[in-house]
Motif scaffolding. Structure first.
Motif, PDB file in Angstrom:
ATOM      1  N   GLN A  45     -12.033  15.806 -15.185  1.00 31.49           N
ATOM      2  CA  GLN A  45     -10.671  15.520 -14.773  1.00 31.49           C
ATOM      3  C   GLN A  45     -10.501  14.044 -14.424  1.00 31.49           C
ATOM      4  N   LEU A  46     -11.590  13.395 -14.061  1.00 28.94           N
ATOM      5  CA  LEU A  46     -11.512  11.992 -13.670  1.00 28.94           C
ATOM      6  C   LEU A  46     -11.805  11.125 -14.896  1.00 28.94           C
ATOM      7  N   ASN A  47     -10.844  10.332 -15.278  1.00 27.56           N
ATOM      8  CA  ASN A  47     -10.991   9.478 -16.450  1.00 27.56           C
ATOM      9  C   ASN A  47     -12.077   8.435 -16.192  1.00 27.56           C
ATOM     10  N   ILE A  48     -13.127   8.470 -17.020  1.00 27.75           N
ATOM     11  CA  ILE A  48     -14.250   7.557 -16.814  1.00 27.75           C
ATOM     12  C   ILE A  48     -13.817   6.107 -16.970  1.00 27.75           C
ATOM     13  N   ASP A  49     -12.745   5.880 -17.762  1.00 29.97           N
ATOM     14  CA  ASP A  49     -12.256   4.511 -17.938  1.00 29.97           C
ATOM     15  C   ASP A  49     -11.733   3.936 -16.626  1.00 29.97           C
ATOM     16  N   LEU A  50     -11.233   4.805 -15.764  1.00 24.76           N
ATOM     17  CA  LEU A  50     -10.736   4.336 -14.483  1.00 24.76           C
ATOM     18  C   LEU A  50     -11.875   3.790 -13.627  1.00 24.76           C
ATOM     19  N   ILE A  51     -13.008   4.481 -13.655  1.00 22.20           N
ATOM     20  CA  ILE A  51     -14.158   4.008 -12.886  1.00 22.20           C
ATOM     21  C   ILE A  51     -14.654   2.682 -13.444  1.00 22.20           C
ATOM     22  N   ASP A  52     -14.654   2.564 -14.772  1.00 27.45           N
ATOM     23  CA  ASP A  52     -15.103   1.316 -15.391  1.00 27.45           C
ATOM     24  C   ASP A  52     -14.183   0.149 -15.061  1.00 27.45           C
ATOM     25  N   SER A  53     -12.920   0.451 -14.732  1.00 28.46           N
ATOM     26  CA  SER A  53     -11.966  -0.624 -14.442  1.00 28.46           C
ATOM     27  C   SER A  53     -11.990  -1.040 -12.974  1.00 28.46           C
ATOM     28  N   ILE A  54     -12.836  -0.404 -12.162  1.00 24.07           N
ATOM     29  CA  ILE A  54     -12.964  -0.802 -10.755  1.00 24.07           C
ATOM     30  C   ILE A  54     -13.854  -2.046 -10.690  1.00 24.07           C
ATOM     31  N   PRO A  55     -13.332  -3.176 -10.262  1.00 23.32           N
ATOM     32  CA  PRO A  55     -14.161  -4.391 -10.203  1.00 23.32           C
ATOM     33  C   PRO A  55     -15.159  -4.308  -9.050  1.00 23.32           C
ATOM     34  N   GLU A  56     -16.304  -4.931  -9.242  1.00 22.48           N
ATOM     35  CA  GLU A  56     -17.292  -5.006  -8.165  1.00 22.48           C
ATOM     36  C   GLU A  56     -16.946  -6.191  -7.280  1.00 22.48           C
ATOM     37  N   ILE A  57     -16.441  -5.895  -6.105  1.00 15.64           N
ATOM     38  CA  ILE A  57     -15.988  -6.951  -5.200  1.00 15.64           C
ATOM     39  C   ILE A  57     -16.471  -6.666  -3.782  1.00 15.64           C
ATOM     40  N   LYS A  58     -16.572  -7.716  -3.015  1.00 13.22           N
ATOM     41  CA  LYS A  58     -16.796  -7.611  -1.571  1.00 13.22           C
ATOM     42  C   LYS A  58     -15.873  -8.625  -0.914  1.00 13.22           C
ATOM     43  N   ILE A  59     -14.890  -8.129  -0.181  1.00 12.75           N
ATOM     44  CA  ILE A  59     -13.889  -9.007   0.412  1.00 12.75           C
ATOM     45  C   ILE A  59     -13.779  -8.728   1.909  1.00 12.75           C
ATOM     46  N   GLN A  60     -13.369  -9.752   2.635  1.00 10.30           N
ATOM     47  CA  GLN A  60     -13.142  -9.635   4.065  1.00 10.30           C
ATOM     48  C   GLN A  60     -11.760 -10.177   4.400  1.00 10.30           C
ATOM     49  N   SER A  61     -11.142  -9.570   5.377  1.00 10.63           N
ATOM     50  CA  SER A  61      -9.814  -9.996   5.794  1.00 10.63           C
ATOM     51  C   SER A  61      -9.910 -11.164   6.761  1.00 10.63           C
ATOM     52  N   ASN A  62      -8.764 -11.671   7.141  1.00 12.75           N
ATOM     53  CA  ASN A  62      -8.687 -12.602   8.257  1.00 12.75           C
ATOM     54  C   ASN A  62      -9.083 -11.879   9.548  1.00 12.75           C
ATOM     55  N   THR A  63      -9.437 -12.634  10.561  1.00 17.97           N
ATOM     56  CA  THR A  63      -9.806 -12.059  11.857  1.00 17.97           C
ATOM     57  C   THR A  63      -8.614 -12.088  12.798  1.00 17.97           C
ATOM     58  N   VAL A  64      -8.359 -10.963  13.461  1.00 19.78           N
ATOM     59  CA  VAL A  64      -7.296 -10.915  14.470  1.00 19.78           C
ATOM     60  C   VAL A  64      -7.921 -10.689  15.841  1.00 19.78           C
ATOM     61  N   LYS A  65      -7.276 -11.209  16.867  1.00 18.99           N
ATOM     62  CA  LYS A  65      -7.764 -11.095  18.238  1.00 18.99           C
ATOM     63  C   LYS A  65      -6.820 -10.211  19.036  1.00 18.99           C
TER      64      LYS A  65
END
Length: 238
Positions: free
Chosen positions: A212-232
């Motif tokens: 049911q899960l299109n394998i192309d969708l998984i292949d289109s997930i980029p390998e990323i590691k991101i962080q947001s701004n810091t809030v206090k």
């Protein structure tokens, strides 16, 4: 003497009530510091890449109160991509994506988390399509999920379809029990789709749901590691 003590007690109670009302007013109306908006705008203005921003709804809280934060992931690339929201087990590295809030304070209060060793399998609704310049909140993106129950002749039940709201999971780090000490807290959101040996089930695609899960969708997930701004955030007793 008794009358004097009564006046003193009334004065103290009035003072405490006044402080409580002022703190409530401060928590509800105090504007967010300018540095937060400037940091957010700087990230939005980035020309390329995938950007994560963290937006506080307010910065003053009472101890034990859950922080009110919005997370936005923005696709600043030229391509259409798919990204999963935060799922059950994502904040404890049971599965991808790994997403959590990094919370730090001078009291070194470590966030409490429950372990989930049996997360739900990945499905289509877990993935968000992002065209260039689109954004989404990986913590809160309600969708309508439909279920179909086949006809049961033995029980004389007709075929039935029903729907329910489907939403992403919020990391346990934001629960109020992790903000029981007064002081200043710094919070940053981290999001990663990069597999590593510490992720227990990787994307957690089950055999039953794989077709049911299109394998192309998984292949289109980029390998990323991101962080947001810091809030206090500032926590007080009253």
């Amino acid at each position: 003497m008794k009358r004097r003590k009564t006046y003193i007690i009334i004065l103290i109670v009035t003072l405490l009530i006044g402080i409580r009302v002022y703190r409530q007013y401060q928590a509800e109306t105090l504007r967010i510091e300018d540095y937060v908006y400037s940091d957010i705008q700087e990230r939005i203005d980035i020309d390329s890449g995938i950007v994560c921003i963290l937006i506080p709804q307010k910065t003053y809280y009472r101890i034990g109160e859950k922080p009110q934060l919005d997370v936005l992931i923005i696709n600043k690339t030229d391509s259409t991509i798919y990204l999963p929201g935060c799922l059950d087990g994502s904040d404890i590295r049971t599965r991808l994506p790994y997403c959590d809030f990094l919370v730090s304070n001078k009291n070194i209060l470590k966030p409490q988390k429950w372990i989930d060793v049996s997360p739900n399998p990945l499905i289509n609704l877990d993935l968000q399509k992002l065209s260039p310049n689109d954004c989404f909140n990986p913590l809160s993106d309600y969708k309508l999920k439909s279920f179909k129950i086949n006809k049961d002749n033995a029980l004389n039940l007709p075929e039935t379809t029903f729907s329910q709201l489907y939403n992403f999971w919020e990391p346990q780090s934001l629960q109020g029990r992790n903000f029981l000490l007064p002081g200043n807290y710094e919070i940053q959101f981290i999001y990663s789709t990069i597999p590593d040996e510490n992720i227990l089930f990787d994307w957690n695609v089950s055999c039953n749901d794989f077709e049911q899960l299109n394998i192309d969708l998984i292949d289109s997930i980029p390998e990323i590691k991101i962080q947001s701004n810091t809030v206090k955030l500032k926590y007080r007793f009253l």
